[in-house]
Design an enzyme around this catalytic site. Structure first.
Site, PDB file in Angstrom:
ATOM      1  N   LYS A 189       6.519  -1.864   1.803  1.00 48.44           N
ATOM      2  CA  LYS A 189       5.352  -1.299   2.481  1.00 48.44           C
ATOM      3  C   LYS A 189       4.177  -2.274   2.339  1.00 48.44           C
ATOM      4  CE  LYS A 189       3.054   3.157   3.198  1.00 48.44           C
ATOM      5  NZ  LYS A 189       3.265   3.300   4.630  1.00 48.44           N
ATOM      6  N   LEU A 222      11.289   1.190   6.769  1.00 47.87           N
ATOM      7  CA  LEU A 222      10.691   1.615   5.508  1.00 47.87           C
ATOM      8  C   LEU A 222      11.402   2.890   5.036  1.00 47.87           C
ATOM      9  CD1 LEU A 222       8.273   1.134   3.522  1.00 47.87           C
ATOM     10  CD2 LEU A 222       7.089   2.911   4.808  1.00 47.87           C
ATOM     11  N   TYR A 262       0.826  -1.209   0.000  1.00 48.05           N
ATOM     12  CA  TYR A 262       0.000   0.000   0.000  1.00 48.05           C
ATOM     13  C   TYR A 262       0.854   1.251   0.000  1.00 48.05           C
ATOM     14  CZ  TYR A 262       0.851   0.839   5.018  1.00 48.05           C
ATOM     15  OH  TYR A 262       1.435   1.107   6.234  1.00 48.05           O
ATOM     16  N   ARG A 317      -7.697 -20.457  -1.566  1.00 49.21           N
ATOM     17  CA  ARG A 317      -6.643 -20.294  -0.564  1.00 49.21           C
ATOM     18  C   ARG A 317      -5.549 -21.355  -0.703  1.00 49.21           C
ATOM     19  NH1 ARG A 317      -4.919 -21.633   4.390  1.00 49.21           N
ATOM     20  NH2 ARG A 317      -4.067 -19.938   5.651  1.00 49.21           N
ATOM     21  N   ARG A 322       7.985   3.994  -4.960  1.00 48.54           N
ATOM     22  CA  ARG A 322       8.082   3.011  -3.868  1.00 48.54           C
ATOM     23  C   ARG A 322       7.072   1.880  -4.072  1.00 48.54           C
ATOM     24  NH1 ARG A 322       7.436   5.127   2.152  1.00 48.54           N
ATOM     25  NH2 ARG A 322       5.279   5.345   1.462  1.00 48.54           N
ATOM     26  N   GLU A 335      12.555   2.366  13.813  1.00 51.60           N
ATOM     27  CA  GLU A 335      11.672   3.421  13.285  1.00 51.60           C
ATOM     28  C   GLU A 335      10.411   3.458  14.120  1.00 51.60           C
ATOM     29  OE1 GLU A 335      10.185   2.522   9.328  1.00 51.60           O
ATOM     30  OE2 GLU A 335      10.012   0.401   9.822  1.00 51.60           O
TER      31      GLU A 335
END
Ligand SMILES: Cc1ncc(COP(=O)(O)O)c(C=O)c1O
Length: 286
Positions: free
Chosen positions: A148, A206, A33, A100, A52, A181
């Site tokens: 991310k 990140l 995302y 799945r 990114r 972070e």
């Protein structure tokens, strides 16, 4: 005003928007995302966010759902249709829906979702004026924090722990005692000699878009920077501390684990960087 959400080619009312129960984003967190700031009706740093996103998708071998030009169009549309002037836009791409199975499905179309949300700029400004408290927690995350992904349970747990301690952000600390972070931000300190410190990019953090733009700003302002990890005691003894993220840009940190940073007030450099941030950011009116 009714909210509109983009899902796989359609702009839908919020209540009708959804993805399949066997979407791999839902079942495996097989999904990445981006969150971009919207300020005064413009998207901030779109090029860096899309770059990114490309990297996250490529590293996980998730197909890119559409071209950058088309993604920019969706972002602009979702901001416009929701009449967001100040806030954020959220974009998520999953590997798509499939029965799945841990193994990647052969041919699936990626799922693309985008939504926009207003944020009251006065509330953010008030928060920046007082600064935030940080609580440190051990970093339990996987070895690819440079991507991310929506694997955000450690961040949610850390933020909950921070909230219970009366703090607004959590800082993850690695096994050697260095801050990696924030749960949803990059961490910075200003040393007593004026040097700005932040952890260099590696697989434990990140690469924040706000971080990258702030490094440009620090360079333009002639502020000395050292990219190296710092410890919690170093941060507590710092002249200033702050975090960066698209949703909060530069946010002063005034206490760490209950220990005041500088007199418990936002530092002058932090305030200046916050004021000047958008001078160097890329601004795309929508
Ligand atoms: C773990 C983590 N680090 C850093 C950041 C800051 O990144 P950006 O400046 O691109 O918002 C975020 C933002 O959500 C984050 O979740």
């Amino acid at each position: 005003m009714a909210r509109i959400v983009y899902v796989n080619g359609r702009y839908l009312p919020y209540a009708e928007a959804g993805v399949h129960v066997e979407d791999r984003g839902f079942q495996f967190a097989d999904s990445v995302y981006e969150v971009c700031e919207v300020k005064s009706g413009a998207l901030i740093d779109t090029t860096r966010h899309l770059a990114r996103l490309d990297r996250s998708l490529a590293e996980l071998k998730i197909a890119k759902p559409m071209s950058d030009a088309a993604l920019r169009h969706v972002l602009a549309q979702i901001v416009r249709r929701n009449r967001v002037r100040d806030g954020l836009v959220y974009l998520q791409v999953t590997r798509g829906k499939a029965a799945r199975d841990f193994l990647f499905p052969g041919e699936t179309d990626p799922t693309l979702v985008a939504l926009a949300r207003p944020i009251d700029p006065y509330k953010v400004a008030a928060k920046a004026k007082s600064g935030i408290a940080v609580k440190t927690v051990p970093d339990p995350r996987w070895g690819r924090c440079d991507l991310k992904t929506v694997m955000l349970l450690p961040a949610a747990l850390a933020k909950e722990t921070a909230r219970e301690a009366g703090a607004q952000e959590a800082w993850f600390v690695d096994e050697k005692g260095f801050v990696t972070e924030g749960a949803s931000s990059n961490a910075w300190i200003v040393r007593p000699d004026g040097f700005v410190l932040t952890r260099p990019l590696d697989n434990r953090i990140l690469g924040g878009v706000t971080r990258a733009t702030l490094l440009d700003l620090l360079k333009a302002q002639g502020v000395p920077v050292e990219q190296r990890p710092f410890t919690v005691p170093e941060a507590q003894a710092a002249r200033e501390a702050f975090v960066t993220s698209a949703s909060a840009t530069v946010m002063p940190v005034v206490s760490i684990d209950g220990h005041k940073v500088a007199e418990g007030r936002p530092g002058d450099l932090t305030k200046r960087l916050r004021e000047k941030f958008h001078d160097l950011a890329e601004i795309t009116p929508v």
